[in-house]
Design an enzyme around this catalytic site. Structure first.
Site, PDB file in Angstrom:
ATOM      1  CG  ASP A  53      -6.747   3.052   1.235  1.00  0.00           C
ATOM      2  OD1 ASP A  53      -6.642   1.950   0.663  1.00  0.00           O
ATOM      3  OD2 ASP A  53      -7.770   3.772   1.163  1.00  0.00           O
ATOM      4  CB  SER A  54      -4.562  -2.363   2.151  1.00  0.00           C
ATOM      5  OG  SER A  54      -3.365  -2.201   1.417  1.00  0.00           O
ATOM      6  CG  ASP A  92      -4.566   3.746  -2.242  1.00  0.00           C
ATOM      7  OD1 ASP A  92      -4.947   4.014  -3.404  1.00  0.00           O
ATOM      8  OD2 ASP A  92      -4.742   2.650  -1.696  1.00  0.00           O
ATOM      9  CE  LYS A 122      -5.204   1.880  -5.553  1.00  0.00           C
ATOM     10  NZ  LYS A 122      -6.419   1.921  -4.710  1.00  0.00           N
ATOM     11  CD  GLU A 124     -11.163   3.123  -2.373  1.00  0.00           C
ATOM     12  OE1 GLU A 124     -12.317   3.250  -1.919  1.00  0.00           O
ATOM     13  OE2 GLU A 124     -10.292   2.433  -1.816  1.00  0.00           O
ATOM     14  CD  GLU A 191     -10.643  -4.160  -3.565  1.00  0.00           C
ATOM     15  OE1 GLU A 191     -10.164  -3.011  -3.676  1.00  0.00           O
ATOM     16  OE2 GLU A 191     -10.645  -4.785  -2.496  1.00  0.00           O
TER      17      GLU A 191
HETATM   18  O1  KIV Z   1      -5.108  -0.254  -0.613  1.00  0.00           O
HETATM   19  C1  KIV Z   1      -4.893  -1.241  -1.321  1.00  0.00           C
HETATM   20  O2  KIV Z   1      -4.132  -2.152  -0.975  1.00  0.00           O
HETATM   21  C2  KIV Z   1      -5.568  -1.321  -2.610  1.00  0.00           C
HETATM   22  C3  KIV Z   1      -5.447  -2.600  -3.369  1.00  0.00           C
HETATM   23  C4  KIV Z   1      -6.375  -3.600  -2.806  1.00  0.00           C
HETATM   24  C5  KIV Z   1      -5.660  -2.400  -4.811  1.00  0.00           C
HETATM   25  O3  KIV Z   1      -6.202  -0.402  -3.010  1.00  0.00           O
END
Ligand code: KIV
Length: 273
Positions: A53-54, A92, A122, A124, A191
């Site tokens: 989600d970056s 994500d 994934k 959080e 992280e």
């Molecule tokens: O969204 C992302 O890029 C991440 C990484 C920083 C692990 O969760």
């Protein structure tokens, strides 16, 4: 610096990541958000591709990961999954699609799996979201956890500084990692936490721990592709190693193209029909 690309061209699975941890082979992971880059990264031998989600920051220009939607993540994950032959593709779950209600979490995860071709998801958090983790796992969807600095909680922290420096937060992080392992997560991203703590977590669980800003004592590393290739500017945390300066490469190439168009040098006789 030598690069050892795996000779093993079999598809990477969650099971194979577990085997890599057992035999001490480090896991390489990068983010990817589109077909063309995912194809290059996969052929270059990266083990895991994360549709992170970056993307909210590096693809959409937002200042946090919060605004990105499930539809936007699905759009990107679909393109990445189409390109990839070997890497494990992780997608994500964006902010707001799993925290409040485990049934909503399950339907978000099912949408990702049905519509994208990604291998797993994934999310959080630890104890606070364990019910969602369990429900997603009960549907046969592999889950990667994410602890330490959790960018979706930036408004709670107020800063992207190193997490878990205090003993109480470090203890909670270890407990959360064990909880995620017990629930059935196949791996956890850690992280921006102290290297000693990350090493301790990696030694306390049997599932692979993939670090970003978490030192070398873990089972693998992940970086945001735009950062490690030098596309992003003005972002240089201590943990980031830049492997290329694509900002300069692209700026120079595009500058040359503009100059050639303006001067009439492009296209020449051989470049026309
Ligand atoms: O969204 C992302 O890029 C991440 C990484 C920083 C692990 O969760």
């Amino acid at each position: 610096m030598s690069v050892h690309k795996s000779d093993d061209m079999r598809k990477v699975t969650t099971h194979r990541l577990s085997e890599m941890k057992q035999r001490g082979e480090k896991i390489s992971m990068l983010t990817a958000y589109d077909f063309s880059m995912a194809s290059i990264l996969d052929q270059a031998g990266v083990d895991v591709l994360l549709v992170g989600d970056s993307a909210s920051n590096v693809m959409c220009g937002n200042t946090t990961t919060l605004p990105i939607t499930l539809d936007e993540m699905i759009f990107m994950a679909k393109s990445v999954a189409k390109a990839v032959k070997r890497a494990l593709v992780v997608c994500d779950m964006p902010f707001g699609t799993y925290q409040g209600n485990s049934l909503e979490a399950l339907s978000s995860a099912i949408r990702i799996m049905k519509e994208t071709g990604a291998d797993c998801i994934k999310l959080e958090g630890g104890e606070e979201i364990i019910e969602s983790v369990q429900r997603i796992l009960s549907a046969g969807i592999p889950v990667m956890g994410h602890l330490g600095l959790m960018p979706q909680s930036i408004n709670k922290y107020g800063t992207y500084a190193v997490r878990a420096k205090e003993e109480s937060e470090a203890q909670k992080l270890i407990a959360d990692a064990k909880l995620l392992e017990e629930a059935g997560c196949f791996a956890i991203v850690l992280e921006k936490i102290p290297a000693q703590l990350a090493k301790k977590v990696a030694e306390s669980v049997n599932i692979p721990i993939i670090g970003i800003g978490a030192g070398g004592g873990v089972d693998g590393q992940v970086l945001v592709m735009h950062d490690m290739l030098g596309i992003t500017q003005g972002f240089s945390p201590r943990f980031l190693r830049r492997y290329a300066d694509l900002f300069s490469v692209i700026t120079e190439a595009v500058g040359n193209y503009v100059a050639d168009v303006k001067s009439g040098d492009f296209p020449n006789e051989k470049e026309q029909y």
